[in-house]
Scaffold this active site. Structure first.
Site, short mmCIF file in Angstrom:
data_model
loop_
_atom_site.label_atom_id
_atom_site.label_comp_id
_atom_site.label_asym_id
_atom_site.label_seq_id
_atom_site.Cartn_x
_atom_site.Cartn_y
_atom_site.Cartn_z
N GLU A 183 0.26 -1.96 0.04
CA GLU A 183 -0.09 0.28 0.11
C GLU A 183 1.20 1.16 0.05
O GLU A 183 1.89 1.44 0.46
CB GLU A 183 -0.59 -0.26 0.96
CG GLU A 183 -1.83 0.86 1.40
CD GLU A 183 -2.27 1.51 0.36
OE1 GLU A 183 -3.42 0.61 -0.31
OE2 GLU A 183 -2.33 3.13 -0.56
N PHE A 184 1.08 2.39 -0.75
CA PHE A 184 0.82 3.17 -1.06
C PHE A 184 0.32 4.65 -0.61
O PHE A 184 0.86 5.88 -0.98
CB PHE A 184 1.90 3.75 -2.48
CG PHE A 184 2.80 2.98 -3.01
CD1 PHE A 184 4.18 2.59 -2.17
CD2 PHE A 184 2.43 1.45 -3.50
CE1 PHE A 184 4.85 1.21 -2.41
CE2 PHE A 184 3.41 -0.06 -4.09
CZ PHE A 184 4.48 0.31 -3.55
N LEU A 185 -0.78 4.32 0.05
CA LEU A 185 -1.49 6.07 0.59
C LEU A 185 -0.31 6.78 1.53
O LEU A 185 0.21 6.19 2.65
CB LEU A 185 -2.39 5.62 1.37
CG LEU A 185 -2.70 4.66 2.73
CD1 LEU A 185 -2.48 5.34 3.57
CD2 LEU A 185 -4.17 3.53 2.35
N GLU B 89 -0.79 9.02 4.93
CA GLU B 89 -2.10 10.00 5.80
C GLU B 89 -1.46 10.70 5.58
O GLU B 89 -1.63 11.59 5.20
CB GLU B 89 -1.41 9.73 7.24
CG GLU B 89 -1.39 8.12 7.62
CD GLU B 89 -0.29 7.37 9.13
OE1 GLU B 89 -0.90 8.78 9.86
OE2 GLU B 89 -0.84 6.88 9.18
N LYS C 280 7.90 -1.72 -2.09
CA LYS C 280 7.35 -0.65 -1.02
C LYS C 280 8.48 -0.30 0.00
O LYS C 280 8.50 1.30 0.66
CB LYS C 280 6.39 -1.58 -0.21
CG LYS C 280 5.90 -0.68 1.11
CD LYS C 280 4.18 0.74 1.14
CE LYS C 280 4.76 0.99 1.88
NZ LYS C 280 4.14 2.62 1.92
N TYR D 298 11.75 19.57 1.88
CA TYR D 298 11.52 20.69 2.54
C TYR D 298 12.01 20.22 3.58
O TYR D 298 12.03 19.22 4.80
CB TYR D 298 9.58 20.41 2.81
CG TYR D 298 8.87 21.38 1.91
CD1 TYR D 298 9.06 22.46 1.73
CD2 TYR D 298 8.08 20.54 1.08
CE1 TYR D 298 8.32 23.58 1.17
CE2 TYR D 298 7.67 20.80 0.15
CZ TYR D 298 7.24 22.48 0.08
OH TYR D 298 6.62 22.35 -1.16
N GLY E 262 13.54 20.24 8.18
CA GLY E 262 12.57 20.33 9.16
C GLY E 262 12.83 19.96 10.18
O GLY E 262 14.06 20.19 10.20
N CYS F 273 5.58 5.28 9.81
CA CYS F 273 6.06 4.04 8.49
C CYS F 273 7.79 4.54 7.79
O CYS F 273 8.71 3.41 8.04
CB CYS F 273 5.39 5.21 7.26
SG CYS F 273 3.45 3.63 6.93
N LYS G 20 2.59 14.77 11.19
CA LYS G 20 1.93 15.47 10.04
C LYS G 20 0.70 16.01 9.91
O LYS G 20 0.01 15.69 10.60
CB LYS G 20 2.34 14.81 8.50
CG LYS G 20 1.36 13.43 8.19
CD LYS G 20 1.73 13.43 6.71
CE LYS G 20 1.15 12.23 6.27
NZ LYS G 20 0.99 11.56 5.08
#
Ligand SMILES: NC(=O)c1ccc[n+]([C@@H]2O[C@H](COP(=O)([O-])OP(=O)(O)OC[C@H]3O[C@@H](n4cnc5c(N)ncnc54)[C@H](O)[C@@H]3O)[C@@H](O)[C@H]2O)c1
Length: 446
Positions: free
Chosen positions: A154-156, A158, A210, A257, A259, A266, A327
């Site tokens: 799965e590559f979704l 959040e 993945k 970015y 930070g 993950c 995030k």
């Protein structure tokens, strides 16, 4: 198609709801009885944009059901998805106990051929382990039933999980079994109409894809953070560098970015697990080790700067913290940089007043009642009585604050920005000192 999903977390719940939404008949199984009861009653346990109406509509239509009854789940699905957690074990490897527990459950209850589809992020070779586990249980039951184990990572993201599942960039399917391939192509056909998003490969390559994807993204973050550290020491401005860098289409603007380091459920665990996999076969993953050690340093940076600003101790100081989730647009605080910041601030003697638009309940669950933490209902409330502000998560609501009011509220008029949200010239015009990442600090202008 009849689909069963084991695990109703960020992945299983979203994927189950999205599959039901295109007409599949989905049962989601979870061992967490309280979570299942809440879902049955229409309460969504996580903050994810668009998820609640999607779940409710498909529940009402009878296409999406929740249960703790594993036998019912196994009987239902011709395709059985594994979407359970794979947290890091003590040695950094992925802990497969939940994956293998589901494999045993499936093998215990199956009475006809099944296709087991692994969506959890698991090390290369896990499909073989799942197959071995299922085979052993079937042998003890003395039944001969055909089954396949497919990898479908799965590559979704959040915070955009529903949109990602509805319109995936790619659908990686790892199997060489024609029947399993046919089933998965049929399952995903509604998501594959505009152009072919399916990338077929063998199961090991799918498992590695993945980890490679997450390791690449973590590498981009650690790279820009390394450049930010250099920029500071060389008198350059990382925001200008970022724009100059990202405009190269071979590089792009995504994930560069600077930070407070990567966090979440993950990247940290997946980088660790891939390092562990590499080392377990005698391969030294030099680059991944560097990515991780840069990140370890980066997530301490903001706290180190605040403590250094106050001469080594924060006793008697109150720090406002904006952002607790790892995030924006999620309430997930797993491995969130905020947790490292808070621990360091507390260790240095500070009081903390924190606000997050979504993660307040999660923060309450994690930290409980403590004298040195006040969870505040709004960003402005967090500033009241504080000496300085630390920004950890780049929620939209923090982007255009009332600087005059901020300067008035903060006793020491200091802002430590871990996300480079503001233009240094603008904020310092209000008499605020401003310390950000990869740019020259502006302190003591008031
Ligand atoms: N969260 C993400 O953004 C994301 C993205 C891609 C891949 N992944 C991977 O997907 C997997 C799941 O991640 P998540 O964030 O959804 O996890 P999660 O912790 O939110 O949810 C896991 C769920 O599995 C349930 N569970 C555990 N054992 C079970 C069992 N035996 N039977 C039924 N349910 C069981 C837990 O109760 C929990 O509800 C992990 O491997 C993760 O690395 C996560």
């Amino acid at each position: 198609m009849k689909v069963t999903v084991f695990g109703t977390g960020y992945v299983g719940l979203v994927q189950g709801a999205v599959l039901a939404d295109v007409g599949h008949d989905v049962i989601c199984v979870d061992v967490d009885a309280a979570k299942v009861a809440a879902l049955q009653a229409g309460h969504i346990p996580i903050h994810e944009p668009g998820l609640e109406p999607l779940v409710k509509a498909n529940q009402a239509a009878g296409r999406l059901r929740f249960t703790t009854d594993a036998a019912q789940g196994v009987a239902h699905g011709e395709l059985i998805f594994l979407a359970v957690g794979t947290p890091p074990d003590e040695d950094g490897s992925a802990d497969l106990q939940h994956v293998l527990a589901v494999a045993r459950t499936i093998a215990t209850h199956m009475t006809e051929p099944k296709t087991i589809v692994n969506k959890s992020t698991v090390p290369v070779g896990t499909a073989d382990k799942v197959a071995d586990t299922v085979r052993k249980v079937l042998e003890t039951r003395r039944v001969a039933l055909a089954f396949e184990v497919v990898s479908n990572p799965e590559f979704l993201k959040e915070g955009a999980a529903v949109a990602d599942c509805k319109r995936p960039d790619r659908i990686v399917i790892g199997t060489r079994a024609p029947q399993a391939e046919r089933q998965l192509r049929e399952l995903y056909a509604p998501f594959n109409r505009n152009h072919d998003r399916i990338v077929m490969m063998d199961v090991r390559s799918a498992e590695l894809t993945k980890y490679a994807a997450n390791a690449m993204l973590a590498t981009k973050i650690s790279f820009i953070n390394e450049m930010a550290n250099l920029a500071e020491q060389l008198g350059a401005d990382i925001e200008d560098v970022r724009r100059g860098l990202g405009s190269d289409p071979r590089i792009g603007y995504h994930f560069i970015y600077p930070g407070v380091g990567y966090g979440g459920s993950c990247f940290p665990k997946d980088v660790k697990a891939l390092i562990h996999t590499a080392q377990s076969i005698g391969f030294t993953p030099d680059l991944l080790l560097a990515v991780e050690s840069r990140n370890d340093a980066q997530r301490q940076l903001l706290a180190r700067r605040i403590i250094a600003h106050y001469g080594g101790s924060l006793r008697g100081k109150t720090i406002a913290v904006w952002g607790l989730a790892f995030k924006p647009e999620t309430d997930d605080m797993r491995e969130a940089p905020s947790r490292y910041l808070l621990q360091s601030l507390w260790a240095a003697g500070a009081q903390v007043r924190a606000h997050d638009p979504a993660a307040m309940d999660e923060a309450r669950r994690i930290f409980g009642e403590r004298d040195d933490l006040v969870l505040c209902g709004s960003p402005t409330e967090a500033l009241e009585g504080a000496d300085a502000l630390a920004i950890v998560t780049e929620w939209k609501i923090f982007r255009v604050p009332d600087f005059a009011q901020m300067a008035h509220a903060l006793h020491d008029r200091m802002v430590f920005d871990g996300r480079n949200l503001y233009d240094p010239e603008t904020i310092t015009r209000f008499g605020l000192g401003y310390v950000s990442i990869g740019r020259a600090p502006v302190v003591g202008m008031s």
